[in-house]
Design a protein around this motif. Sequence first.
Motif, PDB file in Angstrom:
ATOM      1  N   SER A 110      52.122  33.124  46.123  1.00 22.34           N
ATOM      2  CA  SER A 110      50.912  34.208  46.299  1.00 22.34           C
ATOM      3  C   SER A 110      50.416  35.054  45.295  1.00 22.34           C
ATOM      4  N   LEU A 111      51.128  35.169  43.982  1.00 20.00           N
ATOM      5  CA  LEU A 111      50.917  35.780  42.896  1.00 20.00           C
ATOM      6  C   LEU A 111      49.677  35.424  42.448  1.00 20.00           C
ATOM      7  N   THR A 112      48.872  36.426  42.071  1.00 19.69           N
ATOM      8  CA  THR A 112      47.552  36.262  41.219  1.00 19.69           C
ATOM      9  C   THR A 112      47.386  37.417  40.626  1.00 19.69           C
ATOM     10  N   ILE A 113      46.538  37.381  39.320  1.00 25.73           N
ATOM     11  CA  ILE A 113      46.069  38.313  38.724  1.00 25.73           C
ATOM     12  C   ILE A 113      44.659  38.255  38.848  1.00 25.73           C
ATOM     13  N   LYS A 114      44.286  39.464  39.793  1.00 25.34           N
ATOM     14  CA  LYS A 114      42.986  39.537  40.107  1.00 25.34           C
ATOM     15  C   LYS A 114      41.982  40.231  39.058  1.00 25.34           C
ATOM     16  N   TYR A 115      42.602  40.974  38.197  1.00 25.90           N
ATOM     17  CA  TYR A 115      41.592  41.661  37.558  1.00 25.90           C
ATOM     18  C   TYR A 115      42.402  42.135  36.178  1.00 25.90           C
ATOM     19  N   PHE A 116      41.956  41.902  35.035  1.00 29.03           N
ATOM     20  CA  PHE A 116      42.606  42.689  33.763  1.00 29.03           C
ATOM     21  C   PHE A 116      41.552  42.745  32.598  1.00 29.03           C
ATOM     22  N   SER A 117      41.715  44.128  32.306  1.00 25.68           N
ATOM     23  CA  SER A 117      40.612  44.593  31.275  1.00 25.68           C
ATOM     24  C   SER A 117      41.493  44.765  29.790  1.00 25.68           C
ATOM     25  N   PRO A 118      41.164  43.886  28.849  1.00 21.26           N
ATOM     26  CA  PRO A 118      41.731  44.005  27.504  1.00 21.26           C
ATOM     27  C   PRO A 118      41.643  45.386  26.971  1.00 21.26           C
ATOM     28  N   THR A 136      41.400  48.527  28.344  1.00 17.42           N
ATOM     29  CA  THR A 136      42.111  49.478  29.011  1.00 17.42           C
ATOM     30  C   THR A 136      43.443  49.005  29.337  1.00 17.42           C
ATOM     31  N   ARG A 137      43.821  47.732  29.435  1.00 18.52           N
ATOM     32  CA  ARG A 137      45.086  46.926  29.688  1.00 18.52           C
ATOM     33  C   ARG A 137      45.445  47.417  31.185  1.00 18.52           C
ATOM     34  N   LEU A 138      44.595  47.602  32.073  1.00 20.45           N
ATOM     35  CA  LEU A 138      44.852  47.700  33.194  1.00 20.45           C
ATOM     36  C   LEU A 138      44.635  46.608  34.098  1.00 20.45           C
ATOM     37  N   CYS A 139      45.647  46.396  34.979  1.00 22.14           N
ATOM     38  CA  CYS A 139      45.620  45.111  35.562  1.00 22.14           C
ATOM     39  C   CYS A 139      46.069  45.072  37.050  1.00 22.14           C
ATOM     40  N   ILE A 140      45.098  44.464  37.912  1.00 23.10           N
ATOM     41  CA  ILE A 140      45.405  44.252  39.473  1.00 23.10           C
ATOM     42  C   ILE A 140      45.931  42.922  39.891  1.00 23.10           C
ATOM     43  N   ILE A 141      47.212  43.123  40.387  1.00 20.03           N
ATOM     44  CA  ILE A 141      47.997  41.925  40.783  1.00 20.03           C
ATOM     45  C   ILE A 141      48.033  41.885  42.286  1.00 20.03           C
ATOM     46  N   ARG A 142      47.726  40.747  42.946  1.00 17.34           N
ATOM     47  CA  ARG A 142      47.954  40.479  44.184  1.00 17.34           C
ATOM     48  C   ARG A 142      49.256  39.551  44.483  1.00 17.34           C
ATOM     49  N   VAL A 143      49.907  40.026  45.607  1.00 19.66           N
ATOM     50  CA  VAL A 143      51.001  39.290  45.941  1.00 19.66           C
ATOM     51  C   VAL A 143      51.209  39.614  47.294  1.00 19.66           C
ATOM     52  N   ALA A 144      52.058  38.716  48.199  1.00 24.43           N
ATOM     53  CA  ALA A 144      52.239  38.796  49.538  1.00 24.43           C
ATOM     54  C   ALA A 144      53.054  39.897  49.746  1.00 24.43           C
ATOM     55  N   ARG A 145      52.847  40.434  51.279  1.00 22.58           N
ATOM     56  CA  ARG A 145      53.367  41.922  51.729  1.00 22.58           C
ATOM     57  C   ARG A 145      54.999  41.592  51.443  1.00 22.58           C
ATOM     58  N   ASP A 146      55.562  40.696  52.058  1.00 16.86           N
ATOM     59  CA  ASP A 146      56.954  40.701  52.373  1.00 16.86           C
ATOM     60  C   ASP A 146      57.805  40.614  50.880  1.00 16.86           C
ATOM     61  N   PRO A 147      57.557  39.695  49.927  1.00 16.38           N
ATOM     62  CA  PRO A 147      58.236  39.867  48.679  1.00 16.38           C
ATOM     63  C   PRO A 147      57.619  40.706  47.599  1.00 16.38           C
ATOM     64  N   HIS A 148      56.873  41.679  48.025  1.00 13.49           N
ATOM     65  CA  HIS A 148      55.988  42.283  46.809  1.00 13.49           C
ATOM     66  C   HIS A 148      57.157  43.257  46.163  1.00 13.49           C
ATOM     67  N   LYS A 149      58.154  43.702  46.581  1.00 14.94           N
ATOM     68  CA  LYS A 149      59.209  44.403  46.015  1.00 14.94           C
ATOM     69  C   LYS A 149      59.497  43.468  44.681  1.00 14.94           C
ATOM     70  N   ILE A 150      59.897  42.369  44.955  1.00 12.92           N
ATOM     71  CA  ILE A 150      60.549  41.454  43.962  1.00 12.92           C
ATOM     72  C   ILE A 150      59.332  41.374  42.774  1.00 12.92           C
ATOM     73  N   ALA A 151      58.161  41.378  42.966  1.00  6.18           N
ATOM     74  CA  ALA A 151      57.014  41.350  42.256  1.00  6.18           C
ATOM     75  C   ALA A 151      57.025  42.631  41.116  1.00  6.18           C
ATOM     76  N   TRP A 152      57.208  43.601  42.119  1.00  7.43           N
ATOM     77  CA  TRP A 152      57.066  44.965  41.560  1.00  7.43           C
ATOM     78  C   TRP A 152      58.223  45.331  40.725  1.00  7.43           C
ATOM     79  N   ALA A 153      59.515  44.965  41.057  1.00  9.33           N
ATOM     80  CA  ALA A 153      60.740  45.029  40.250  1.00  9.33           C
ATOM     81  C   ALA A 153      60.534  44.025  38.946  1.00  9.33           C
ATOM     82  N   SER A 154      59.872  42.952  39.180  1.00 12.03           N
ATOM     83  CA  SER A 154      59.622  42.041  37.949  1.00 12.03           C
ATOM     84  C   SER A 154      58.819  42.429  36.802  1.00 12.03           C
ATOM     85  N   VAL A 155      57.701  43.251  37.507  1.00 13.86           N
ATOM     86  CA  VAL A 155      56.796  44.005  36.612  1.00 13.86           C
ATOM     87  C   VAL A 155      57.308  45.205  35.805  1.00 13.86           C
TER      88      VAL A 155
END
Length: 159
Positions: free
Chosen positions: A60-68, A70-89
């Motif tokens: 479910s991990l995808t990068i939906k938006y990235f601006s070089p 501003t270096r802002l990034c919007i990441i989509r991840v499934a709701r259940d394992p989102h804390k794993i992605a958050w910790a990894s970021v």
Amino acid sequence: MVRFKNRWLLVEFLPVSTSVPGHVARAQEENITSKHIWAALKQSVITHFGDTGWGAVGSSLTIKYFSPRTRLCIIRVARDPHKIAWASVTLMTTIDGRKYIPHVVHVSGTIKQAQLAAIRHNREVVARYRARAKTPAGYQDSYEEFLQTSTQEIEALQD
């Protein structure tokens, strides 16, 4: 019909200057892309949570938006394992061999809320730059054009 629930992470990547330890660089000559971020995030998940963590997050991990700019990034991840992605970021240190400090600005349940948070964040950053330059609030500068274009880019995102 079952709906897939997601979480949207708004992340800002702050480059670290290699010349002065602990100093955040103002400009970086080499830009990163969303592919670099995805690869670094994948490596971070595998390093810190193993194959089980990647199995939970990877589909479910995808990068939906990235601006070089501003270096802002919007990441989509499934709701259940989102804390794993958050910790990894949060535990990421390098992207494509360059050091960055990831700053999770906002976590939301819809892309619309992530977009609004990104627009608010851009406005706050511009306000800080203007305060540092001591310009009056009504002063027209290049930041106005930047805010308009970044707002249009962010609002154009679709789920």
